[in-house]
Each structure stands twice: as C-alpha cells, then as structure tokens.
Design an enzyme around this catalytic site. Structure first.
Site, PDB file in Angstrom:
ATOM      1  N   GLU A  88       0.759  -1.149  -0.262  1.00  0.00           N
ATOM      2  CA  GLU A  88       0.105   0.008   0.072  1.00  0.00           C
ATOM      3  C   GLU A  88       0.842   1.383  -0.081  1.00  0.00           C
ATOM      4  O   GLU A  88       0.452   2.345   0.542  1.00  0.00           O
ATOM      5  CB  GLU A  88      -1.020  -0.129   1.111  1.00  0.00           C
ATOM      6  N   HIS A 145      -5.046   2.164   0.839  1.00  0.00           N
ATOM      7  CA  HIS A 145      -4.400   3.139  -0.021  1.00  0.00           C
ATOM      8  C   HIS A 145      -4.235   2.631  -1.512  1.00  0.00           C
ATOM      9  O   HIS A 145      -3.783   1.270  -1.529  1.00  0.00           O
ATOM     10  CB  HIS A 145      -2.895   3.520   0.586  1.00  0.00           C
ATOM     11  N   LYS A 172     -10.432   5.434   6.686  1.00  0.00           N
ATOM     12  CA  LYS A 172      -9.506   5.961   5.845  1.00  0.00           C
ATOM     13  C   LYS A 172      -9.285   5.686   4.636  1.00  0.00           C
ATOM     14  O   LYS A 172      -8.891   4.400   4.243  1.00  0.00           O
ATOM     15  CB  LYS A 172      -7.965   6.488   6.319  1.00  0.00           C
TER      16      LYS A 172
END
Length: 257
Positions: A88, A145, A172
C-alpha cells in the site's frame, strides 16, 4: 446523520476544521527524532510515526524503546502509529502475524494514542488490533491506499463501510487520480459518507491533481489532512504551516452568508 466525534487526548476529530497530521519518517533513530522535532515545530494537531521507514521496524522491542523517546519529544501531542506495508505504498513488508504483533506491542506500550491498521491485512488481523487498541483506550484508523488508480465510488463506499463494521473509530481511504473526474469521485464519496456514516472519515486524492482534496475537508467531510514538515510521506503533501493557513481561510469564509 450526526457523526461521532473521536477524542484523542484533547483533540476532537470530526468537529470544526480538519485536523493537521504531520508524518515523521526516517531510517535511523537519529533521523526519526530529528523529524519529530521538526514536526513539533510545525504545530500540528497530531503526529504520525511511519515506523515502516525505520530500519529496525521488525524489532518490536527497539520500536517500543524509540516510541518512548518520541513520546518525551512530542509531549502531549497525539501520536498515530503506522506501519504502511509495501503493498500500500509503504517502505517495508511484514507477515500478517508480525504486523499484528508490532501493532499490539505499540498499543501495549502506552506511548501511542492511535494506530493505523490496513483493511486488506485481513478481517482477523483488523479485529485483533481493534480489540487490543480499544482495551487500552487507543483509537483505530482503518485504512486503504491505492497508488495506482481511483476505484469506483461504490467500491470506495463499500470499503469504508467495512472498516466501520470491523470496529474502526475512523475509516481512511487514499487513492491516486488519473483525471479530475477521479478527484470528483473521491469527493463525492466523502460527501456521501458525511451524510450516512456514523464515524468521522479521512479521505484524500493523491499527487498534484488531487491536492484540492487535502484542502477542502471542511466542505466535503474529511476530518484529517496530512502536511509535511520536511520530507513528505506521500505524493501531494504540502508544507504543514502553509496548509494550516489555507484551511483557516476556508474555515473563516465557509460560513459567511
């Protein structure tokens, strides 16, 4: 839907201006402690220790010893502990077991206030880290991510919902835009979460094209943004002090009639 405000020390995430987090990166203890001093000088709301940069990241005893020094340096500033895996965009890789153990050691140390656990480390790992954190009064950011692309809005929303379902205090998402439309996709998902999610959320579109997403959180609903004090930890981060000036301008003018 009214969202929960997440309290970390005296910090309230999910109310008012987006909070500014400054990452600390470095390979050696000396570089990391110097980075912590720079971060502190930038007067952020919280500091992220990116332990995956540390050359001894696989040694939890050395990590905890360094965390104690970081805590002394940073005083009452909230500390976010993050091992960002190479899959990530991070600097290193650990087995799932070692990743979980490292996070649990940081949690048990008493020197961190929040940990970042990657959604794709697996449900069992996420649940274990969440349980350990919450039993030690530590908050959890569950993250994902994508440094290659921006998935479809439905997929992004599904990932955020899964993070929330697994017990994260704050979901997130960070994505790479290939066009301005990708940035709009990310902002649309953020706005949707503001209306439907139970928790605060952190979202960002990376690199230069996505810079606007790091600035407009108060409008669209992202509760934390990341700024640099020296070396950045991701594409698109700008200087933390410059970032605060921009956020304050938006805050002062966004409620005007």
């Amino acid at each position: 839907m009214e969202q929960t405000v997440v309290r970390i020390r005296t910090l309230e995430i999910g109310s008012g201006m987006p909070k500014i987090c400054v990452p600390v990166v470095g390979k050696t203890e000396k570089e990391i402690l110097e980075g912590a001093e720079r971060a502190k000088a930038a007067k952020p709301d919280l500091v992220e220790f990116r332990v995956d940069w540390y050359e001894e990241a696989a040694d939890s005893k050395k990590v905890v010893a360094l965390l104690e020094k970081l805590r002394k340096c940073l005083g009452e500033l909230p500390v976010l502990f993050t091992f960002r895996s190479s899959r990530e965009g991070g600097e290193a890789a650990l087995s799932d077991g070692a990743y979980q153990s490292l996070n649990e050691a940081a949690i048990a140390s008493g020197f961190v206030d929040c940990v970042d656990v990657e959604l794709f480390s697996g449900d069992a790992v996420v649940k274990a880290v969440v349980a350990a954190a919450h039993s030690n009064h530590v908050k959890v950011i569950a993250s994902n991510h994508d440094f290659e692309k921006t998935p479809a809005a439905e997929e992004l929303l599904a990932r955020l919902q899964k993070m929330e379902a697994l017990g994260a205090d704050i979901p997130k998402i960070a994505v790479m835009p290939q066009s301005s439309k990708d940035v709009l996709t990310l902002l649309t998902v953020t706005e949707s979460w503001k209306e439907t999610g139970k928790t605060p959320v952190i979202t960002m579109s990376m690199a230069g094209e996505g810079l606007i997403s790091r600035l407009c959180g108060e409008i669209f609903g992202s509760a934390v943004t990341f700024g640099a004090a020296g070396k950045s930890s991701a594409p698109g981060q700008i200087d933390a002090e410059e970032l605060r000036r921009i956020l304050e301008i938006i805050h002062q003018n966004s409620n005007r009639q």
